[in-house]
Design a protein around this motif. Structure first.
Motif, PDB file in Angstrom:
ATOM      1  N   ALA A   9     -22.409 -21.807 -44.954  1.00  0.00           N
ATOM      2  CA  ALA A   9     -22.086 -23.022 -45.720  1.00  0.00           C
ATOM      3  C   ALA A   9     -20.595 -23.179 -45.995  1.00  0.00           C
ATOM      4  O   ALA A   9     -20.200 -23.881 -46.914  1.00  0.00           O
ATOM      5  CB  ALA A   9     -22.896 -23.089 -47.019  1.00  0.00           C
ATOM      6  N   SER A  10     -19.760 -22.565 -45.154  1.00  0.00           N
ATOM      7  CA  SER A  10     -18.310 -22.742 -45.301  1.00  0.00           C
ATOM      8  C   SER A  10     -17.843 -24.062 -44.700  1.00  0.00           C
ATOM      9  O   SER A  10     -16.701 -24.457 -44.896  1.00  0.00           O
ATOM     10  CB  SER A  10     -17.555 -21.569 -44.661  1.00  0.00           C
ATOM     11  N   GLY A  11     -18.721 -24.737 -43.956  1.00  0.00           N
ATOM     12  CA  GLY A  11     -18.401 -26.046 -43.401  1.00  0.00           C
ATOM     13  C   GLY A  11     -18.134 -26.050 -41.909  1.00  0.00           C
ATOM     14  O   GLY A  11     -17.804 -27.088 -41.340  1.00  0.00           O
ATOM     15  N   LYS A  12     -18.318 -24.923 -41.241  1.00  0.00           N
ATOM     16  CA  LYS A  12     -17.950 -24.830 -39.827  1.00  0.00           C
ATOM     17  C   LYS A  12     -18.789 -25.744 -38.921  1.00  0.00           C
ATOM     18  O   LYS A  12     -18.234 -26.412 -38.057  1.00  0.00           O
ATOM     19  CB  LYS A  12     -17.997 -23.377 -39.346  1.00  0.00           C
ATOM     20  N   THR A  13     -20.084 -25.794 -39.144  1.00  0.00           N
ATOM     21  CA  THR A  13     -20.939 -26.635 -38.290  1.00  0.00           C
ATOM     22  C   THR A  13     -20.672 -28.113 -38.545  1.00  0.00           C
ATOM     23  O   THR A  13     -20.572 -28.910 -37.603  1.00  0.00           O
ATOM     24  CB  THR A  13     -22.429 -26.296 -38.524  1.00  0.00           C
ATOM     25  N   GLU A  14     -20.517 -28.489 -39.804  1.00  0.00           N
ATOM     26  CA  GLU A  14     -20.224 -29.890 -40.133  1.00  0.00           C
ATOM     27  C   GLU A  14     -18.837 -30.287 -39.624  1.00  0.00           C
ATOM     28  O   GLU A  14     -18.642 -31.412 -39.150  1.00  0.00           O
ATOM     29  CB  GLU A  14     -20.346 -30.126 -41.642  1.00  0.00           C
ATOM     30  N   ALA A  15     -17.875 -29.367 -39.695  1.00  0.00           N
ATOM     31  CA  ALA A  15     -16.534 -29.656 -39.158  1.00  0.00           C
ATOM     32  C   ALA A  15     -16.610 -29.870 -37.653  1.00  0.00           C
ATOM     33  O   ALA A  15     -15.965 -30.777 -37.117  1.00  0.00           O
ATOM     34  CB  ALA A  15     -15.567 -28.527 -39.498  1.00  0.00           C
ATOM     35  N   ALA A  16     -17.412 -29.048 -36.959  1.00  0.00           N
ATOM     36  CA  ALA A  16     -17.573 -29.212 -35.506  1.00  0.00           C
ATOM     37  C   ALA A  16     -18.184 -30.574 -35.175  1.00  0.00           C
ATOM     38  O   ALA A  16     -17.760 -31.246 -34.233  1.00  0.00           O
ATOM     39  CB  ALA A  16     -18.425 -28.083 -34.933  1.00  0.00           C
ATOM     40  N   LYS A  17     -19.172 -30.994 -35.974  1.00  0.00           N
ATOM     41  CA  LYS A  17     -19.778 -32.318 -35.759  1.00  0.00           C
ATOM     42  C   LYS A  17     -18.753 -33.427 -35.978  1.00  0.00           C
ATOM     43  O   LYS A  17     -18.696 -34.400 -35.214  1.00  0.00           O
ATOM     44  CB  LYS A  17     -20.970 -32.521 -36.706  1.00  0.00           C
ATOM     45  N   MET A  18     -17.935 -33.296 -37.021  1.00  0.00           N
ATOM     46  CA  MET A  18     -16.905 -34.295 -37.313  1.00  0.00           C
ATOM     47  C   MET A  18     -15.835 -34.306 -36.213  1.00  0.00           C
ATOM     48  O   MET A  18     -15.336 -35.368 -35.839  1.00  0.00           O
ATOM     49  CB  MET A  18     -16.272 -34.020 -38.680  1.00  0.00           C
ATOM     50  N   LEU A  19     -15.499 -33.141 -35.681  1.00  0.00           N
ATOM     51  CA  LEU A  19     -14.534 -33.074 -34.572  1.00  0.00           C
ATOM     52  C   LEU A  19     -15.055 -33.851 -33.363  1.00  0.00           C
ATOM     53  O   LEU A  19     -14.294 -34.517 -32.673  1.00  0.00           O
ATOM     54  CB  LEU A  19     -14.256 -31.619 -34.185  1.00  0.00           C
ATOM     55  N   MET A  20     -16.358 -33.768 -33.129  1.00  0.00           N
ATOM     56  CA  MET A  20     -16.945 -34.495 -32.004  1.00  0.00           C
ATOM     57  C   MET A  20     -16.960 -35.989 -32.283  1.00  0.00           C
ATOM     58  O   MET A  20     -16.527 -36.790 -31.452  1.00  0.00           O
ATOM     59  CB  MET A  20     -18.369 -34.005 -31.719  1.00  0.00           C
ATOM     60  N   THR A  21     -17.422 -36.366 -33.462  1.00  0.00           N
ATOM     61  CA  THR A  21     -17.545 -37.776 -33.811  1.00  0.00           C
ATOM     62  C   THR A  21     -16.195 -38.478 -33.880  1.00  0.00           C
ATOM     63  O   THR A  21     -16.015 -39.547 -33.306  1.00  0.00           O
ATOM     64  CB  THR A  21     -18.254 -37.919 -35.180  1.00  0.00           C
ATOM     65  N   LYS A  22     -15.245 -37.869 -34.559  1.00  0.00           N
ATOM     66  CA  LYS A  22     -13.971 -38.525 -34.834  1.00  0.00           C
ATOM     67  C   LYS A  22     -12.914 -38.289 -33.759  1.00  0.00           C
ATOM     68  O   LYS A  22     -12.096 -39.164 -33.500  1.00  0.00           O
ATOM     69  CB  LYS A  22     -13.447 -38.058 -36.195  1.00  0.00           C
TER      70      LYS A  22
END
Length: 182
Positions: A9-22
């Motif tokens: 829950a440090s945010g790594k998976t969500e950051a990866a998703k945002m990197l793809m989207t944005k």
């Protein structure tokens, strides 16, 4: 290639998703021996292979890193390393990536307080028991002396996921530019 690691829950998976989207950063596809789930697609979610095939790939030196989790192999192959790709990896995998000599690899460790990680786990639907167990496990696993030297440490607890992704993207591009100039 952007390599993201950090505690639960440090945010790594969500950051990866945002990197793809944005930013259009594609996810590197990892390889596994676990059975494919009904909604998954081979070559999109994972490369699904037999245990024998995975072990042959190990013998052939195809992996940057691999591990066994819940009785199945998981690994990142060297042929997935490319510019504008990301991978979310555990601490042992991170150690392997930091030792792999490829100028295209930029490593990031996302850091957040235990309190925030616990709160995020509960918000995403983890049980109290699972969240407590993961925090206790991560306290040992991610002790400061166990974290390898990475290119960047980002405090993901003081920023939104979008801000984390933007910082990762900026640092990644600056890092690649500096490495190509040297």
């Amino acid at each position: 290639m952007i390599v993201l690691s950090g505690a639960s829950a440090s945010g790594k998976t969500e950051a990866a998703k945002m990197l793809m989207t944005k930013h259009g950063i594609k996810r590197a596809i990892t390889t596994t021996t676990r059975p494919m789930r009904s909604q998954e697609v081979d070559g999109r979610d994972y490369f699904f292979v037999s245990k024998e095939t995975f072990e042959k790939l190990i013998a052939d030196g195809a992996f940057v890193e691999y591990t066994i989790y819940n009785g199945n192999y998981y690994g990142s192959t060297k042929n997935q390393i490319a510019d504008n790709r990301s991978v979310v990896i555990d601490l042992e995998g991170l150690k392997s990536y930091t030792q792999f000599n490829d100028k295209r690899i930029v490593t990031f460790y996302l850091s957040a307080s235990e309190e925030l990680c616990y709160k995020r786990m509960l918000e995403r639907g983890d049980t109290v028991e699972d969240a407590q167990r993961r925090i206790a496990n991560d306290r040992k696993l991610f002790a400061r002396n166990r974290i390898p030297k990475v290119d960047y440490i980002i405090d993901s607890g003081s920023k939104s996921i979008e801000e984390v992704a933007d910082e990762v993207y900026r640092l990644y591009n600056e890092h690649l530019k500096a490495k190509h100039q040297s």
